[in-house]
Design a protein around this motif. Structure first.
Motif, short mmCIF file in Angstrom:
data_model
loop_
_atom_site.label_atom_id
_atom_site.label_comp_id
_atom_site.label_asym_id
_atom_site.label_seq_id
_atom_site.Cartn_x
_atom_site.Cartn_y
_atom_site.Cartn_z
N LEU A 225 0.82 -1.20 0.00
CA LEU A 225 0.00 0.00 0.00
C LEU A 225 0.86 1.26 0.00
CD1 LEU A 225 -2.92 0.94 0.00
CD2 LEU A 225 -2.87 0.89 2.50
N THR A 226 1.94 1.22 0.75
CA THR A 226 2.85 2.36 0.80
C THR A 226 3.49 2.62 -0.56
OG1 THR A 226 3.37 2.09 3.14
CG2 THR A 226 5.00 3.23 1.80
N GLU A 227 3.99 1.55 -1.19
CA GLU A 227 4.66 1.71 -2.48
C GLU A 227 3.68 2.20 -3.56
OE1 GLU A 227 7.92 1.50 -2.88
OE2 GLU A 227 8.03 1.14 -0.71
N ILE A 228 2.49 1.62 -3.57
CA ILE A 228 1.50 2.02 -4.56
C ILE A 228 1.07 3.47 -4.35
CG2 ILE A 228 -0.87 1.64 -5.35
CD1 ILE A 228 -0.42 -1.35 -4.74
N THR A 229 0.82 3.82 -3.10
CA THR A 229 0.38 5.17 -2.78
C THR A 229 1.45 6.20 -3.15
OG1 THR A 229 -0.98 4.34 -0.97
CG2 THR A 229 -0.48 6.68 -0.96
N GLN A 230 2.70 5.90 -2.82
CA GLN A 230 3.77 6.85 -3.11
C GLN A 230 3.97 7.01 -4.62
OE1 GLN A 230 5.02 8.71 -0.94
NE2 GLN A 230 4.67 7.71 1.02
N LYS A 231 3.86 5.91 -5.36
CA LYS A 231 4.14 5.96 -6.80
C LYS A 231 3.00 6.59 -7.58
CE LYS A 231 6.03 3.12 -10.50
NZ LYS A 231 6.55 1.76 -10.86
N TYR A 232 1.75 6.33 -7.15
CA TYR A 232 0.60 6.80 -7.91
C TYR A 232 -0.28 7.74 -7.07
CZ TYR A 232 1.98 2.87 -10.85
OH TYR A 232 2.69 1.99 -11.64
N LYS A 233 0.35 8.48 -6.19
CA LYS A 233 -0.40 9.30 -5.24
C LYS A 233 -1.34 10.29 -5.95
CE LYS A 233 0.15 12.38 -1.29
NZ LYS A 233 1.11 13.02 -0.36
N ASP A 234 -0.83 11.01 -6.94
CA ASP A 234 -1.65 12.03 -7.61
C ASP A 234 -2.87 11.40 -8.29
OD1 ASP A 234 0.09 13.94 -6.76
OD2 ASP A 234 1.26 13.98 -8.61
N THR A 235 -2.63 10.27 -8.98
CA THR A 235 -3.73 9.60 -9.68
C THR A 235 -4.77 9.08 -8.69
OG1 THR A 235 -2.23 8.92 -11.45
CG2 THR A 235 -4.32 7.74 -11.27
N ILE A 236 -4.29 8.48 -7.60
CA ILE A 236 -5.19 7.89 -6.61
C ILE A 236 -6.04 8.96 -5.94
CG2 ILE A 236 -5.23 6.77 -4.34
CD1 ILE A 236 -2.82 5.11 -5.26
N MET A 237 -5.41 10.07 -5.56
CA MET A 237 -6.13 11.10 -4.84
C MET A 237 -7.17 11.82 -5.72
SD MET A 237 -5.40 10.80 -1.81
CE MET A 237 -4.27 9.72 -0.94
N GLU A 238 -6.98 11.73 -7.03
CA GLU A 238 -7.96 12.35 -7.94
C GLU A 238 -9.20 11.49 -8.08
OE1 GLU A 238 -5.99 13.08 -11.59
OE2 GLU A 238 -4.74 14.71 -10.81
N ASP A 239 -9.08 10.20 -7.77
CA ASP A 239 -10.22 9.29 -7.86
C ASP A 239 -10.91 9.25 -6.50
OD1 ASP A 239 -11.83 6.86 -7.73
OD2 ASP A 239 -10.87 6.29 -9.62
N GLY A 240 -12.08 9.84 -6.42
CA GLY A 240 -12.78 9.94 -5.14
C GLY A 240 -13.07 8.62 -4.48
N ASP A 241 -13.48 7.62 -5.27
CA ASP A 241 -13.83 6.31 -4.70
C ASP A 241 -12.59 5.65 -4.08
OD1 ASP A 241 -16.45 6.61 -5.47
OD2 ASP A 241 -16.17 5.54 -7.38
#
Length: 251
Positions: A225-241
């Motif tokens: 979860l840490t690696e995914i969040t750090q790598k794709y943080k901007d994309t993830i945070m733009e997706d509300g769900d």
């Protein structure tokens, strides 16, 4: 004064009454200055004499007592403490089969000591998770284990400077509310999990295979979860769900 070193309250009171005066006292004087009951004072004096904590003499048929000087007392207690530690260290520990019971442990210092001991005992692998300011305490030992060929993986909240390559670093969002915890998995056979409840550290320790597997998966969950969040943080945070799901997770 002496109760924290294993002496009784009366023994401590008698010693204190003698060390705080510049002259020997008889039993009557000790009773007055220590408030130890007269019916108990001779018994207490005898025990302190046997323990080498006070000196006695007889002058004109009157018994007088004085305390072992402070520096001599400190040296005596320190020597006895170190001797007792050595006896404890050399105690033969019985080999026991795998214990699938779940043991609970309280007190932060005790938990830290247990965590340190388990790291020392590791022979093949160490997976550890915690906060940077907490893990720093164990870093020299972890690096020593890594240099000895032990597989060491770390998941850390905050920045941690180390020569160990397998480190997953979570730099939390300033608005995130994170719960402090520690996870240690040793040789894929034993775990120690610690967290804070009612402002106090509490821990469990077990060799239960299902729980060891669960916490091992939990550790890798945090790493992934840490690696995914750090790598794709901007994309993830733009997706509300996705963002809403992430906010429901442990961190």
């Amino acid at each position: 004064m002496l109760q924290q070193f294993g002496f009784t309250q009366y023994e401590s009171q008698v010693y204190q009454s003698l060390i705080t005066v510049d002259q020997p006292l008889d039993a009557t004087g000790i009773v007055k200055s220590s408030t130890v009951p007269r019916s108990k004072v001779y018994e207490v004096l005898h025990r302190l004499i046997e323990k080498g904590m006070i000196l006695e003499t007889t002058v004109e048929k009157k018994r007088l007592y004085t305390a072992l000087p402070i520096e001599a007392t400190i040296k005596k207690l320190k020597t006895e403490f170190e001797s007792n530690l050595e006896v404890l260290r050399n105690t033969q520990i019985k080999k026991t089969p795998s214990d699938d019971r779940v043991w609970t442990l309280k007190d932060n210092q005790s938990i830290q000591s247990m965590l340190n001991e388990l790291i020392q005992l590791a022979q093949h692998s160490i997976y550890i998770s915690g906060w940077a300011d907490d893990l720093t305490t164990y870093l020299p030992l972890l690096e020593s284990k890594y240099q000895a060929g032990i597989d060491v993986s770390i998941h850390v909240v905050g920045k941690l400077s180390t020569s160990i390559p397998a480190v997953s670093t979570l730099i939390p969002d300033s608005n995130a509310i994170l719960e402090r915890s520690r996870i240690l998995i040793v040789d894929k056979q034993e775990i120690l999990f610690a967290g804070i409840e009612d402002s106090k550290w509490q821990a469990i320790r077990t060799q239960s295979n299902p729980l060891v597997k669960f916490f091992t998966e939990f550790f890798y969950h945090d790493v992934a979860l840490t690696e995914i969040t750090q790598k794709y943080k901007d994309t993830i945070m733009e997706d509300g769900d996705i963002r809403n799901v992430l906010l429901k997770l442990r961190y």
